[in-house]
Design an enzyme around this catalytic site. Sequence first.
Site, PDB file in Angstrom:
ATOM      1  N   HIS A 175       0.804  -1.234   0.000  1.00  0.00           N
ATOM      2  CA  HIS A 175       0.000   0.000   0.000  1.00  0.00           C
ATOM      3  C   HIS A 175       0.828   1.272   0.000  1.00  0.00           C
ATOM      4  O   HIS A 175       0.265   2.353   0.158  1.00  0.00           O
ATOM      5  CB  HIS A 175      -0.914   0.052   1.225  1.00  0.00           C
ATOM      6  CG  HIS A 175      -1.945  -1.030   1.269  1.00  0.00           C
ATOM      7  ND1 HIS A 175      -3.239  -0.861   0.825  1.00  0.00           N
ATOM      8  CD2 HIS A 175      -1.871  -2.313   1.688  1.00  0.00           C
ATOM      9  CE1 HIS A 175      -3.914  -1.989   1.001  1.00  0.00           C
ATOM     10  NE2 HIS A 175      -3.104  -2.882   1.522  1.00  0.00           N
TER      11      HIS A 175
ATOM     12  N   LYS B 240      -9.173  13.374   4.636  1.00  0.00           N
ATOM     13  CA  LYS B 240      -8.273  12.218   4.648  1.00  0.00           C
ATOM     14  C   LYS B 240      -7.285  12.437   5.782  1.00  0.00           C
ATOM     15  O   LYS B 240      -7.275  13.507   6.390  1.00  0.00           O
ATOM     16  CB  LYS B 240      -7.526  12.061   3.316  1.00  0.00           C
ATOM     17  CG  LYS B 240      -6.854  13.354   2.822  1.00  0.00           C
ATOM     18  CD  LYS B 240      -6.212  13.177   1.458  1.00  0.00           C
ATOM     19  CE  LYS B 240      -7.169  13.269   0.301  1.00  0.00           C
ATOM     20  NZ  LYS B 240      -7.223  12.112  -0.566  1.00  0.00           N
ATOM     21  N   ARG B 241      -6.451  11.425   6.111  1.00  0.00           N
ATOM     22  CA  ARG B 241      -5.417  11.640   7.112  1.00  0.00           C
ATOM     23  C   ARG B 241      -4.577  12.864   6.714  1.00  0.00           C
ATOM     24  O   ARG B 241      -4.384  13.148   5.532  1.00  0.00           O
ATOM     25  CB  ARG B 241      -4.514  10.404   7.230  1.00  0.00           C
ATOM     26  CG  ARG B 241      -5.159   9.234   7.944  1.00  0.00           C
ATOM     27  CD  ARG B 241      -5.474   9.549   9.384  1.00  0.00           C
ATOM     28  NE  ARG B 241      -4.267   9.608  10.183  1.00  0.00           N
ATOM     29  CZ  ARG B 241      -3.934   8.755  11.147  1.00  0.00           C
ATOM     30  NH1 ARG B 241      -4.740   7.754  11.452  1.00  0.00           N
ATOM     31  NH2 ARG B 241      -2.828   8.892  11.833  1.00  0.00           N
TER      32      ARG B 241
ATOM     33  N   LYS C 147      -0.039  14.431   1.148  1.00  0.00           N
ATOM     34  CA  LYS C 147      -1.420  14.629   0.689  1.00  0.00           C
ATOM     35  C   LYS C 147      -1.712  16.107   0.435  1.00  0.00           C
ATOM     36  O   LYS C 147      -2.720  16.464  -0.157  1.00  0.00           O
ATOM     37  CB  LYS C 147      -2.398  14.047   1.702  1.00  0.00           C
ATOM     38  CG  LYS C 147      -2.291  12.514   1.848  1.00  0.00           C
ATOM     39  CD  LYS C 147      -3.252  11.990   2.900  1.00  0.00           C
ATOM     40  CE  LYS C 147      -3.056  10.521   3.259  1.00  0.00           C
ATOM     41  NZ  LYS C 147      -3.669   9.589   2.282  1.00  0.00           N
TER      42      LYS C 147
ATOM     43  N   THR D  79      -8.926   6.011  -1.735  1.00  0.00           N
ATOM     44  CA  THR D  79     -10.240   5.390  -1.861  1.00  0.00           C
ATOM     45  C   THR D  79     -11.330   6.432  -1.585  1.00  0.00           C
ATOM     46  O   THR D  79     -12.450   6.297  -2.073  1.00  0.00           O
ATOM     47  CB  THR D  79     -10.397   4.199  -0.880  1.00  0.00           C
ATOM     48  OG1 THR D  79      -9.869   4.593   0.390  1.00  0.00           O
ATOM     49  CG2 THR D  79      -9.667   2.981  -1.375  1.00  0.00           C
TER      50      THR D  79
ATOM     51  N   LYS E  70     -15.101   7.329  -3.281  1.00  0.00           N
ATOM     52  CA  LYS E  70     -16.358   7.571  -2.555  1.00  0.00           C
ATOM     53  C   LYS E  70     -16.995   8.886  -3.012  1.00  0.00           C
ATOM     54  O   LYS E  70     -18.213   8.993  -3.158  1.00  0.00           O
ATOM     55  CB  LYS E  70     -16.097   7.575  -1.040  1.00  0.00           C
ATOM     56  CG  LYS E  70     -15.643   6.216  -0.522  1.00  0.00           C
ATOM     57  CD  LYS E  70     -15.012   6.260   0.863  1.00  0.00           C
ATOM     58  CE  LYS E  70     -14.237   4.966   1.123  1.00  0.00           C
ATOM     59  NZ  LYS E  70     -13.307   5.046   2.275  1.00  0.00           N
TER      60      LYS E  70
HETATM   61  C1  F68 Z   1      -1.173   2.065   8.914  1.00  0.00           C
HETATM   62  C2  F68 Z   1      -0.169   1.604   9.717  1.00  0.00           C
HETATM   63  C3  F68 Z   1       1.108   1.536   9.262  1.00  0.00           C
HETATM   64  C4  F68 Z   1       2.188   1.031  10.132  1.00  0.00           C
HETATM   65  C5  F68 Z   1       1.411   1.907   7.965  1.00  0.00           C
HETATM   66  C6  F68 Z   1       0.397   2.372   7.149  1.00  0.00           C
HETATM   67  C7  F68 Z   1      -0.889   2.444   7.633  1.00  0.00           C
HETATM   68  C8  F68 Z   1      -1.993   2.952   6.788  1.00  0.00           C
HETATM   69  O1  F68 Z   1      -3.039   3.271   7.320  1.00  0.00           O
HETATM   70  N1  F68 Z   1      -1.791   3.017   5.459  1.00  0.00           N
HETATM   71  C9  F68 Z   1      -2.734   3.386   4.564  1.00  0.00           C
HETATM   72  O2  F68 Z   1      -3.872   3.712   4.910  1.00  0.00           O
HETATM   73  N2  F68 Z   1      -2.392   3.347   3.282  1.00  0.00           N
HETATM   74  C10 F68 Z   1      -3.345   3.675   2.265  1.00  0.00           C
HETATM   75  O3  F68 Z   1      -3.959   2.488   1.804  1.00  0.00           O
HETATM   76  C11 F68 Z   1      -5.060   2.777   0.963  1.00  0.00           C
HETATM   77  C12 F68 Z   1      -5.722   1.478   0.596  1.00  0.00           C
HETATM   78  O4  F68 Z   1      -4.928   0.769  -0.293  1.00  0.00           O
HETATM   79  C13 F68 Z   1      -4.612   3.552  -0.267  1.00  0.00           C
HETATM   80  O5  F68 Z   1      -5.741   3.918  -0.986  1.00  0.00           O
HETATM   81  C14 F68 Z   1      -3.823   4.804   0.138  1.00  0.00           C
HETATM   82  O6  F68 Z   1      -3.283   5.420  -0.990  1.00  0.00           O
HETATM   83  C15 F68 Z   1      -2.719   4.411   1.098  1.00  0.00           C
HETATM   84  O7  F68 Z   1      -2.054   5.566   1.561  1.00  0.00           O
END
Ligand code: F68
Length: 842
Positions: free
Chosen positions: A385, A576-577, A582, A684, A688
């Site tokens: 991811h 988003k976060r 971002k 994602t 939405k």
């Molecule tokens: C959580 C914990 C750790 C240690 C590392 C990453 C994460 C995390 O939440 N990562 C995350 O949300 N990544 C996102 O995944 C989505 C689903 O595939 C993608 O759409 C986003 O681009 C990606 O940033």
Amino acid sequence: MSKIPQKQSKSAASVVTSAAAASLTDTDVRTGMQPAALRQAVKDHLRYSIGRLPAMASAHDYYFALALAVRDRMLQRWLSTTQTYFDLSRKVVCYLSAEFLMGPHLGNNLVNLGLEQAARKALAELGGDLDTIMACEEEPGLGNGGLGRLAACYLDSLATLQCPAIGYGIRYEFGIFDQEIQDGWQAEVTDKWLRHGNPWEIVKPEIAYYINLGGHTEHYRDETGNDRVRWVPQRVVKGTAYDTPIQGYDVNTCNTLRLWSAEAVESFDFQAFNTGDYYQAVEDKMISETVTKVLYPNDEPEIGKQLRLSQQYFFVSCSLQDMLHLLDLAGVPVENFAQRFAVQLNDTHPSIGVAELMRLLVDERGLDWDAAWAITMQTFGYTNHTLLPEALETWPLPMFAELLPRHLEIIYAINQRFLAEVRARFPNDEARVARMSLIGEEGDKRIRMAHLATVGSHAINGVAALHSDLLKASVLKDFYEMWPERFINKTNGVTPRRFLALANPGLRGLLNDTLGEQWLEDPGQLRQLEAEAGNAAFRSKWRAVKEANKQRLADYIRTHAKVELDPNWLFDILVKRIHEYKRQHLSVLHIVTLYRRLKENPELTIPPRAFIFGGKAAPGYFMAKRIIKLINAVAETVNADPAVNTRMKVAFVPNFNVQNAHLIYPAADLSEQISTAGREASGTGNMKFMLNGALTIGTLDGANVEIREEVGTENFFLFGLTAREVERIKREGYRPGDYVAGNTELRTVLELISSGYFSRGDSEVFRPVIDNLTQSDPFLVLADYAAYITCQEQVNTAWQDKENWTRMSILNTARSGKFSSDRAIGEYCDEIWNVHPATVKL
Ligand code: F68
């Protein structure tokens, strides 16, 4: 595109459509689907499960009673589902994820069971209101963001597509923190989601496994003369299963989310207790329970946190032991493990599973190494991811050795064989060997979890086309050169049940009236809407739905952010976060640019806009927290300035979560997807928004690329550098100062922020943000600024043509079918898991 597994002969056993099932269950207080039965069930649960007289019952009591009544209606389906999989000996998908950001269950289960209207009526008859009651649910926020929410969408699709599946994860006692905004700053509040109990889970005390931690290994020879290894742990923790049923939409399939909770092992407690060491016993208990206490709130890895590694190992070992147990129950030999389970690693967080399955097969089940390795490889798939180097998980070797001594030996053994293979394929290339090794040796030695996951999986996928390409060209390039056939793309998707049917009932109604109800199971049918885009009467209905949704969000924002918004304005939303990549601060630069233009030129006519933000920052992420403060500071100044606040306003929605996301996505006119190209794996939220008819302003990043392809370039506001250009500029030496020097407006905007204008004269508070932008700007905010501002002007022009904007909005929904998680899961089933649907009969 692959074929989505079709539901089989659904009508024969369908949830609500089957007349036979309906007559059997209509009046039964546990299973009846009609309002009268549901009403009686709620009353019974109030009295007999909760112990309340109706007159004394609070909204929360009603929530709990209704939840239990709905759960009753899922349990027969759940039992039948498990029985069906067992009887048919079907292969099961095991989705291993450290996070499941499920969001509230009640509304979703009502939608999937087709019970919403019945529940609304039943509650009204009892003097209650369904929406008020649904709002009582504490959402299970057992995830950080996209990755955890994706896992939740995939569970919904697996059940809806009638695919045998179990989600395996961690039952954190405290999920993602609640965000409060105090004086513009983020404050974190513990998420006590279990404080009032959780009606959706069923604890299974008999399903529990022991997990070793620490200690050492002993090598010995068994009775038949074979070399064996025994792990003598320092500590043992017990993992107990808590199951949540996951109901598919309009099917009987009801799958399982199995979350593990850590407890002390009683016999160990007693040992200390009996020897008189009471405090030692209590301490052991507390230490054991710490393992599943809290979700790490970072969406980047924790450097060297042993507890985090314990969490990962704990849930992965419980899950794999559970699979072996299920295999034993079915009487299937362990050699057939991979024919019965497809295990997907949701990022590297569960990747210790590769070494753990080897340990279980070799040490515990006595298989020889090569047989065990063949099974392991056939079993696992790995989804990546992120490409951000700082987000790739590695563990310091000494810490790893201390916690998982046996796994370190196994990883060395895997590495030895693997590197021999690399040397055979690429002779005299020791640099390549060092790059690919499972152990990184730059500086201190570290275990590279992405390499372990890659080497141990038969399929490795990225989450959008661009991301999968970049994966093959960057972080996993060497692996791609070695095994190109293992690499595959699986563009993410989101569930239209939660993010359209539940979140946007107005649009759902309009779509049902126009297309019938099939689109919810086959979102490709949304394409038929294209024909309506040219229909003025339809467009006006479409606008009415959007306006009502905007009013609903405005009401929420009035209460929760204390900002009054006009639903006639353009709603420009970025949720988003909070992360530098971002680029929430790029949007802030746009806002300040507009603000200045309006102040300088009071006659300027621009269409009025509401800028709406939401998102959590990792508690230790300094810059992200400053960006939140900056947004709130700009909001305060802009909203209070009568010279501009009739044309622009800014609001920060506190505590962005699944629940308020239901209000946010449907209310958007414009979706902001403005990450630096090449940095957002997929996104994602972008999907939405699209599903709910928002237009996107975005870069060519992640799934934006495919969204633009689907919706048509003329219906997407594109700006900014491409991933390739970003890399070139960085390679050649990016100088953000040049962009400041070359753009007077940008310079004044940055100066205005620096001056303390938005911070009551405090010129220090935003200095770190501004210095970062002007001195290093790692995410090329300034390089994309001018293009972004110009693109926003195009948005303004487009917005002024209401009819055409509505047409584009309709086309967004019409062409969003690709981004259904049903499509994504169909592809995983066909191309990675080789898992087939099974019809469940009641
Ligand atoms: C959580 C914990 C750790 C240690 C590392 C990453 C994460 C995390 O939440 N990562 C995350 O949300 N990544 C996102 O995944 C989505 C689903 O595939 C993608 O759409 C986003 O681009 C990606 O940033």
